[in-house]
Design an enzyme around this catalytic site. Structure first.
Site, PDB file in Angstrom:
ATOM      1  N   THR A 109       0.863  -1.184   0.000  1.00 49.63           N
ATOM      2  CA  THR A 109       0.000   0.000   0.000  1.00 49.63           C
ATOM      3  C   THR A 109       0.899   1.233   0.000  1.00 49.63           C
ATOM      4  O   THR A 109       1.583   1.510   0.989  1.00 49.63           O
ATOM      5  CB  THR A 109      -0.922   0.019   1.228  1.00 49.63           C
ATOM      6  OG1 THR A 109      -1.787  -1.118   1.178  1.00 49.63           O
ATOM      7  CG2 THR A 109      -1.784   1.276   1.237  1.00 49.63           C
ATOM      8  N   LYS A 184      -7.842   1.638  -2.424  1.00 48.23           N
ATOM      9  CA  LYS A 184      -7.433   1.063  -1.137  1.00 48.23           C
ATOM     10  C   LYS A 184      -7.396   2.122  -0.042  1.00 48.23           C
ATOM     11  O   LYS A 184      -7.891   1.898   1.078  1.00 48.23           O
ATOM     12  CB  LYS A 184      -6.055   0.404  -1.280  1.00 48.23           C
ATOM     13  CG  LYS A 184      -5.374  -0.006   0.033  1.00 48.23           C
ATOM     14  CD  LYS A 184      -6.136  -1.080   0.774  1.00 48.23           C
ATOM     15  CE  LYS A 184      -5.525  -1.366   2.145  1.00 48.23           C
ATOM     16  NZ  LYS A 184      -4.208  -2.018   2.079  1.00 48.23           N
TER      17      LYS A 184
END
Length: 306
Positions: A109, A184
């Site tokens: 991420t 995300k």
């Protein structure tokens, strides 16, 4: 079956870089699905477990990708992704060593802009790149039920989908390069807001004499219902299988939630999006992570009930 037919059905060699709490079980599931796997991580303990499961351990990322058609990575932050793929000034990144037609799937991420930077470099090398961050936590990684949120071309997504299905239950194509990262961080910003809000509401009820389990059950059947109440209650011993009932050990660390919230705030600033609740959640987790960095993010409960 002829040699040509066998070649068509043979599973590609995969190099997996980054064997932390998420990466290790993801790699284990690839092995269970029959993919030939080479692995690299700084932790010898992590690589030892993968070797015992059947993976080939490499002493460097460069050696891990030898003979690999697919590269997967699960790394802590953007700086690590850039170092591995683009180099750090001292060592060359692995993109330069990959053959044309190779596929890179990065499940870290990181900032969308950082993912696009690596994607652009990959395209120039004739390599397909997907940013494919995940949701589902360590339990989902172990069970092979992760949600993959993917950014990249349709063709690359089609190539990657069977591999991702060995590790995940829900595979979404969010859009072009960087879209996986944007989706995300939107999800994790909302998760941080929900967790802080749920902890605040339960604490308010407890302070007024309500039983936390009874209150949680009421809200689960009412308009306040949300994921944290359903599967990840932040109040100790309302749910026995979650980190809040294990002294907030395991799960998704508070410092990682803070990192994701910081990414969301940075992304919001780039497009002048208003995120007042996101800002407040970021403020809460920034303060909380000072003393609770390695505790699960549901430990935000402790700022209310201490």
């Amino acid at each position: 079956m002829s040699i040509t037919e066998m070649a068509k059905t043979a599973k590609p060699n995969i190099a997996f870089i980054g064997l932390g709490n998420m990466g290790a079980p993801m790699a284990q599931n690839l092995l269970k699905a029959g993919y030939p796997l080479s692995v690299y991580d700084l932790s010898t303990e992590a690589t030892k477990r993968l070797k015992e499961a059947g993976a080939r351990v490499a002493p460097s990322p460069q050696q891990a990708i030898a003979d690999a058609q697919i590269v997967m990575s699960m790394l802590p932050a953007g700086e690590h992704v850039h170092s591995v793929y683009l180099g750090n000034g001292e060592t060359e990144g692995i993109l330069a060593q990959l053959p044309k037609g190779a596929l890179v799937i990065d499940s870290s991420t990181i900032a969308a802009q950082g993912a696009r930077l690596v994607a652009d470099a990959a395209t120039k090398q004739g390599v397909d790149f997907l940013d494919a961050p995940v949701s589902g936590g360590t339990s989902g990684a172990i069970a092979g039920t992760l949600t993959f949120i993917v950014g990249g071309t349709d063709e690359a997504f089609g190539r990657a989908k069977p591999i991702l299905e060995a590790m995940g239950k829900n595979i979404f194509h969010a859009g072009d390069h960087g879209a996986g990262q944007v989706a995300k961080i939107c999800n994790n910003m909302l998760l941080g807001i929900l967790m802080a809000g749920t902890a605040e509401a339960i604490n308010l009820g407890v302070k007024n004499g309500l039983d936390p389990k009874v209150l949680s059950d009421i809200m689960l059947q009412s308009s306040g219902r949300n994921w944290t109440l359903e599967v990840y209650n932040p109040y100790p011993h309302v749910m026995e299988s979650v980190p809040s009932s294990k002294n907030y050990e395991g799960g998704f660390m508070s410092k990682l939630m803070q990192k994701d919230l910081d990414l969301a705030m940075h992304t919001a600033q780039q497009v002048d999006a208003r995120v007042p609740l996101g800002n407040k959640a970021t403020e809460l987790y920034t303060k909380h992570a000072i003393a609770n960095a390695d505790k699960d993010f549901s430990s935000i409960m402790t700022i209310y009930n201490s």
